[in-house]
Design a protein around this motif. Structure first.
Motif, short mmCIF file in Angstrom:
data_model
loop_
_atom_site.label_atom_id
_atom_site.label_comp_id
_atom_site.label_asym_id
_atom_site.label_seq_id
_atom_site.Cartn_x
_atom_site.Cartn_y
_atom_site.Cartn_z
N LYS A 84 0.81 -1.21 0.00
CA LYS A 84 0.00 0.00 0.00
C LYS A 84 0.85 1.27 0.00
N TYR A 85 1.87 1.28 0.87
CA TYR A 85 2.72 2.47 1.00
C TYR A 85 4.18 2.13 0.77
N GLY A 86 4.84 2.96 -0.02
CA GLY A 86 6.25 2.75 -0.30
C GLY A 86 7.16 3.71 0.41
N GLY A 87 6.60 4.65 1.18
CA GLY A 87 7.40 5.62 1.89
C GLY A 87 6.53 6.54 2.71
N MET A 88 7.16 7.42 3.48
CA MET A 88 6.44 8.37 4.34
C MET A 88 7.00 9.76 4.14
N ILE A 89 6.14 10.76 4.39
CA ILE A 89 6.52 12.17 4.25
C ILE A 89 6.31 12.87 5.60
N PHE A 90 7.31 13.61 6.03
CA PHE A 90 7.23 14.43 7.25
C PHE A 90 7.70 15.84 6.90
N THR A 91 6.86 16.84 7.08
CA THR A 91 7.29 18.21 6.80
C THR A 91 7.29 19.08 8.06
N PRO A 116 12.05 -4.17 10.17
CA PRO A 116 11.61 -2.90 9.60
C PRO A 116 11.74 -2.90 8.07
N PRO A 117 10.75 -2.40 7.37
CA PRO A 117 10.85 -2.35 5.91
C PRO A 117 11.85 -1.28 5.47
N PRO A 118 12.55 -1.51 4.37
CA PRO A 118 13.50 -0.52 3.86
C PRO A 118 12.78 0.57 3.09
N LEU A 119 12.15 1.51 3.81
CA LEU A 119 11.35 2.50 3.12
C LEU A 119 12.01 3.88 3.17
N PRO A 120 11.82 4.71 2.12
CA PRO A 120 12.33 6.08 2.14
C PRO A 120 11.45 6.98 3.00
N LEU A 121 12.08 7.85 3.75
CA LEU A 121 11.40 8.85 4.56
C LEU A 121 11.77 10.21 4.01
N ILE A 145 16.65 8.56 4.64
CA ILE A 145 16.06 9.90 4.81
C ILE A 145 16.51 10.79 3.67
N HIS A 146 15.56 11.50 3.09
CA HIS A 146 15.83 12.36 1.93
C HIS A 146 15.15 13.72 2.12
N GLY A 151 14.49 22.66 1.87
CA GLY A 151 14.17 24.06 2.16
C GLY A 151 12.69 24.38 2.21
N ASN A 152 11.89 23.79 1.32
CA ASN A 152 10.45 24.03 1.34
C ASN A 152 9.72 22.87 0.67
N GLY A 153 8.40 22.87 0.80
CA GLY A 153 7.60 21.78 0.28
C GLY A 153 7.67 21.61 -1.21
N GLN A 154 7.76 22.72 -1.93
CA GLN A 154 7.83 22.64 -3.38
C GLN A 154 9.10 21.93 -3.82
N ASN A 155 10.22 22.31 -3.24
CA ASN A 155 11.49 21.65 -3.58
C ASN A 155 11.47 20.17 -3.21
N LEU A 156 10.86 19.87 -2.05
CA LEU A 156 10.77 18.48 -1.63
C LEU A 156 9.93 17.67 -2.61
N ALA A 157 8.85 18.26 -3.11
CA ALA A 157 7.99 17.56 -4.06
C ALA A 157 8.78 17.20 -5.32
N TYR A 158 9.58 18.13 -5.82
CA TYR A 158 10.39 17.85 -7.02
C TYR A 158 11.43 16.77 -6.73
N LEU A 159 12.01 16.81 -5.52
CA LEU A 159 12.97 15.80 -5.15
C LEU A 159 12.31 14.42 -5.14
N MET A 160 11.08 14.34 -4.59
CA MET A 160 10.37 13.06 -4.53
C MET A 160 10.01 12.56 -5.91
N LEU A 161 9.63 13.47 -6.80
CA LEU A 161 9.29 13.05 -8.16
C LEU A 161 10.48 12.36 -8.82
N GLU A 162 11.66 12.88 -8.55
CA GLU A 162 12.85 12.29 -9.15
C GLU A 162 13.26 11.01 -8.42
N HIS A 163 13.33 11.10 -7.08
CA HIS A 163 13.85 9.96 -6.32
C HIS A 163 12.86 8.80 -6.26
#
Length: 334
Positions: A84-91, A116-121, A145-146, A151-163
């Motif tokens: 169901k879930y491949g990772g978690m987001i904390f802002t 523990p599952p090897p999941l990206p945070l 952890i990535h 710096g901000n949510g927008q940058n994190l979103a782009y990072l997640m799209l790539e990673h």
């Protein structure tokens, strides 16, 4: 001999360590924490997060059903994902603290292998990353952890799209198999820039990432904030009058509490006959200066109260605040 310059941090001191206290205490400042926000954790929703781990939602071997406490932005819960879930987001640090409290009290179960599952945070900002690292090291040693420098949510979103998309390069949304969703632990009040960016319909379907939000805490201004802030400011300004120290810096971390802060200081629309800290950058008698942790709070002060903060940190970190203050004081000639 004058005392170290005071800096008032309008935030709750993080536990067990606070990066702002560590940094400013060792760099010639006298930091004081003044809590603005009161946080209440949602125990039922946190129990749901724990159940996700118990039922195998993060493991490839098991597919779980959708919980009614999550806010779904996409529709892939019945898509046949291996998990169901491949990772978690904390802002926010509060989300990490809520998650940590749940783990400390209840433990974190794993099935079927109990590992523990090897999941990206994914996280935004160094302070949240540090808090998450402590938790990861103790309970999720295989997680990664990535986003500490996002710096901000927008940058994190782009990072997640790539990673994150890079973790599922063969995803084909024309079949029943899609990449698993990301679980976003949020507060009751939050911006939706991350879900909107990750699931932008203008993006190719194979590149979209589904996000499920679950509210794990809510926030409100503490009733005691203004009185506490007024008492501390009065004492610090008295020390300045007596020649013990220079100007007072106040660091603002969120829009909550801005009105009370300005009212106590007599700034912005509350500039009055009783208090006159002074607004001119060239006014050498100025008593109080304001720094914001980032552009959201800076813009809120300007748009809501017509007040221009003296400093806006380029990065949301102790170093970012200190660099902004140093540049400002250098220009001022102090």
């Amino acid at each position: 001999m004058s005392s170290p310059p005071p800096i008032l941090l309008l935030k709750t001191k993080s536990s067990p360590h606070d990066g702002y206290e560590d940094y400013f205490s060792t760099n010639g400042y006298k930091p004081t924490f003044i809590p603005v926000l009161e946080h209440r954790f949602h125990t039922e929703n946190l129990a749901t997060v724990r159940e996700f781990f118990a039922s195998g939602a993060f493991n490839a071997e098991t597919t779980t059903t959708t919980s009614t406490t999550t806010h779904h932005h996409g529709n892939n819960e019945d898509s046949g994902c291996d998990k169901k879930y491949g990772g978690m987001i904390f802002t926010s640090q509060r989300a990490v603290e809520a998650f940590a409290e749940m783990i400390e009290e209840k433990g974190l179960p794993f099935t079927p292998s109990k590992q523990p599952p090897p999941l990206p945070l994914y996280t935004v900002g160094p302070a949240t990353a540090r808090a998450l690292t402590t938790l990861r090291n103790k309970y999720l040693p295989t997680a990664t952890i990535h986003g500490a420098d996002a710096g901000n949510g927008q940058n994190l979103a782009y990072l997640m799209l790539e990673h994150y998309n890079g973790l599922y390069p063969d995803t084909d949304n024309t079949t029943s198999t899609t990449k698993p969703s990301l679980l976003f632990l949020v507060g009751e009040q939050r911006r939706d820039i991350i879900p909107k960016t990750l699931m932008d319909p203008a993006r190719p379907k194979s590149k979209q990432i589904n996000v499920d939000e679950i509210v794990v805490y809510e926030t409100g201004e503490m009733d005691s904030f203004e009185k506490h802030f007024r008492d501390v400011v009065s004492k610090e300004l008295q020390r300045k009058v007596e020649g013990e120290q220079g100007p007072l810096w106040v660091v603002v971390f969120s829009p909550t509490g801005c009105e009370g802060m300005l009212r106590v200081l007599g700034m912005g629309p509350f500039k009055n006959q009783d208090q006159e800290p002074g607004q001119g950058v060239d006014d050498k008698q100025r008593d109080v200066f304001i720094a914001t942790i980032g552009p959201t709070t800076r813009d809120y002060l300007k748009e809501t109260f017509g007040f221009e903060a003296d400093v806006c940190a380029e990065k949301p970190s102790p170093e970012g605040i200190a660099e902004g203050i140093k540049r400002f004081m250098d220009v001022r000639g102090d």
